[in-house]
Design a protein around this motif. Sequence first.
Motif, PDB file in Angstrom:
ATOM      1  N   PRO A 105       0.892  -1.288   0.000  1.00 26.20           N
ATOM      2  CA  PRO A 105       0.042  -0.056   0.016  1.00 26.20           C
ATOM      3  C   PRO A 105       0.830   1.231   0.137  1.00 26.20           C
ATOM      4  O   PRO A 105       2.048   1.344   0.555  1.00 26.20           O
ATOM      5  N   ILE A 106       0.282   2.363  -0.596  1.00 29.51           N
ATOM      6  CA  ILE A 106       0.792   3.758  -0.725  1.00 29.51           C
ATOM      7  C   ILE A 106      -0.310   4.737  -0.037  1.00 29.51           C
ATOM      8  O   ILE A 106      -1.423   4.371  -0.417  1.00 29.51           O
ATOM      9  N   ASP A 114      -5.868   6.097   9.392  1.00 29.14           N
ATOM     10  CA  ASP A 114      -7.194   6.462   8.976  1.00 29.14           C
ATOM     11  C   ASP A 114      -7.894   5.455   8.249  1.00 29.14           C
ATOM     12  O   ASP A 114      -8.956   5.208   8.027  1.00 29.14           O
ATOM     13  N   VAL A 115      -6.875   4.762   7.337  1.00 27.35           N
ATOM     14  CA  VAL A 115      -7.284   3.483   6.629  1.00 27.35           C
ATOM     15  C   VAL A 115      -7.576   2.396   7.658  1.00 27.35           C
ATOM     16  O   VAL A 115      -8.720   1.913   7.446  1.00 27.35           O
ATOM     17  N   ARG A 116      -6.692   2.089   8.476  1.00 32.97           N
ATOM     18  CA  ARG A 116      -7.127   1.091   9.262  1.00 32.97           C
ATOM     19  C   ARG A 116      -8.287   1.118  10.462  1.00 32.97           C
ATOM     20  O   ARG A 116      -8.817  -0.032  10.657  1.00 32.97           O
ATOM     21  N   LYS A 139     -19.472  -3.720   5.665  1.00 32.15           N
ATOM     22  CA  LYS A 139     -18.797  -4.441   6.787  1.00 32.15           C
ATOM     23  C   LYS A 139     -17.510  -5.162   6.090  1.00 32.15           C
ATOM     24  O   LYS A 139     -16.458  -5.029   6.568  1.00 32.15           O
ATOM     25  N   CYS A 140     -17.835  -5.604   4.933  1.00 31.76           N
ATOM     26  CA  CYS A 140     -16.721  -6.351   4.031  1.00 31.76           C
ATOM     27  C   CYS A 140     -15.776  -5.660   3.559  1.00 31.76           C
ATOM     28  O   CYS A 140     -14.461  -5.566   3.747  1.00 31.76           O
ATOM     29  N   TRP A 141     -16.133  -4.191   3.260  1.00 32.49           N
ATOM     30  CA  TRP A 141     -15.241  -3.192   2.632  1.00 32.49           C
ATOM     31  C   TRP A 141     -14.444  -2.776   3.855  1.00 32.49           C
ATOM     32  O   TRP A 141     -13.227  -2.789   3.750  1.00 32.49           O
ATOM     33  N   LYS A 142     -15.026  -2.384   4.966  1.00 32.00           N
ATOM     34  CA  LYS A 142     -14.196  -1.958   5.976  1.00 32.00           C
ATOM     35  C   LYS A 142     -13.317  -3.147   6.647  1.00 32.00           C
ATOM     36  O   LYS A 142     -12.115  -2.525   6.952  1.00 32.00           O
ATOM     37  N   ALA A 143     -13.514  -4.384   6.382  1.00 25.52           N
ATOM     38  CA  ALA A 143     -12.716  -5.371   6.922  1.00 25.52           C
ATOM     39  C   ALA A 143     -11.356  -5.139   5.839  1.00 25.52           C
ATOM     40  O   ALA A 143     -10.137  -5.475   6.628  1.00 25.52           O
ATOM     41  N   ALA A 144     -11.484  -5.116   4.632  1.00 26.11           N
ATOM     42  CA  ALA A 144     -10.583  -5.095   3.720  1.00 26.11           C
ATOM     43  C   ALA A 144      -9.784  -3.713   3.936  1.00 26.11           C
ATOM     44  O   ALA A 144      -8.275  -3.778   3.924  1.00 26.11           O
ATOM     45  N   PHE A 145     -10.073  -2.701   4.239  1.00 32.44           N
ATOM     46  CA  PHE A 145      -9.591  -1.444   4.695  1.00 32.44           C
ATOM     47  C   PHE A 145      -8.679  -1.674   6.035  1.00 32.44           C
ATOM     48  O   PHE A 145      -7.594  -1.076   5.990  1.00 32.44           O
ATOM     49  N   THR A 146      -9.339  -2.330   6.953  1.00 30.35           N
ATOM     50  CA  THR A 146      -8.695  -2.469   8.178  1.00 30.35           C
ATOM     51  C   THR A 146      -7.390  -3.533   7.811  1.00 30.35           C
ATOM     52  O   THR A 146      -6.079  -3.091   8.266  1.00 30.35           O
ATOM     53  N   GLY A 149      -4.725  -1.396   5.962  1.00 28.68           N
ATOM     54  CA  GLY A 149      -4.278  -0.391   6.867  1.00 28.68           C
ATOM     55  C   GLY A 149      -3.020  -0.880   7.892  1.00 28.68           C
ATOM     56  O   GLY A 149      -2.321  -0.405   8.448  1.00 28.68           O
ATOM     57  N   GLN A 150      -3.318  -2.439   7.955  1.00 27.16           N
ATOM     58  CA  GLN A 150      -2.134  -3.041   9.060  1.00 27.16           C
ATOM     59  C   GLN A 150      -0.812  -3.388   8.117  1.00 27.16           C
ATOM     60  O   GLN A 150      -0.043  -3.639   8.883  1.00 27.16           O
ATOM     61  N   LEU A 151      -0.966  -3.295   6.843  1.00 24.47           N
ATOM     62  CA  LEU A 151       0.219  -3.591   6.138  1.00 24.47           C
ATOM     63  C   LEU A 151       1.395  -2.442   6.270  1.00 24.47           C
ATOM     64  O   LEU A 151       0.897  -1.167   6.012  1.00 24.47           O
ATOM     65  N   LYS A 152       2.467  -3.016   6.074  1.00 24.79           N
ATOM     66  CA  LYS A 152       3.689  -1.922   5.828  1.00 24.79           C
ATOM     67  C   LYS A 152       3.441  -1.665   4.518  1.00 24.79           C
ATOM     68  O   LYS A 152       3.422  -2.360   3.544  1.00 24.79           O
TER      69      LYS A 152
END
Length: 163
Positions: A105-106, A114-116, A139-146, A149-152
């Motif tokens: 991710p960039i 904010d993404v996470r 809810k599925c979209w939010k899970a993908a963002f969480t 957002g946790q990725l380096k």
Amino acid sequence: MASSSSSSHQFCRYQVFLSFRGEDTRHNFTSHFLEALKRCGINVFFDEENLEKGEELSQALMNAIAASKISIPIFSKDYASSKSCLAELSQIMDCMRGQGQIVLPIFYHVDPSDVRHHSGSFKESFDQHLMEKPKDQVKCWKAAFTQAGQLKGWHIHGGNFDR
């Protein structure tokens, strides 16, 4: 012979898939990033160059994601407001879990937290989607963002040198 839609046949068709909100970054950061990748000889799926006229947009994008070795979502202020970006990110995260696709991710002028945590402009977008879309889908979209957002990744703060 396997059909062209089989994931094993398409898996390495592209080295990189770029996911971005066109209005936010197409004519600045993303176009410069794309050119840099190409100069390095990297085969990048880029919607303006790789989509055929008359091709069904959403299915073509989902196929391109599945056929890529690496996906690079470029999170910008209004990324979550785009339903196609939401679908792309969900597919990207599915491919990461199911195929072991690499996701880099960039965070372009947005805070990774904010993404996470779905805050800032992402909260506004998700609140709007909740009024229009089924709760389970949001809810599925939010899970993908969480998860994304946790990725380096890279956090680009802004300024004259973003290009």
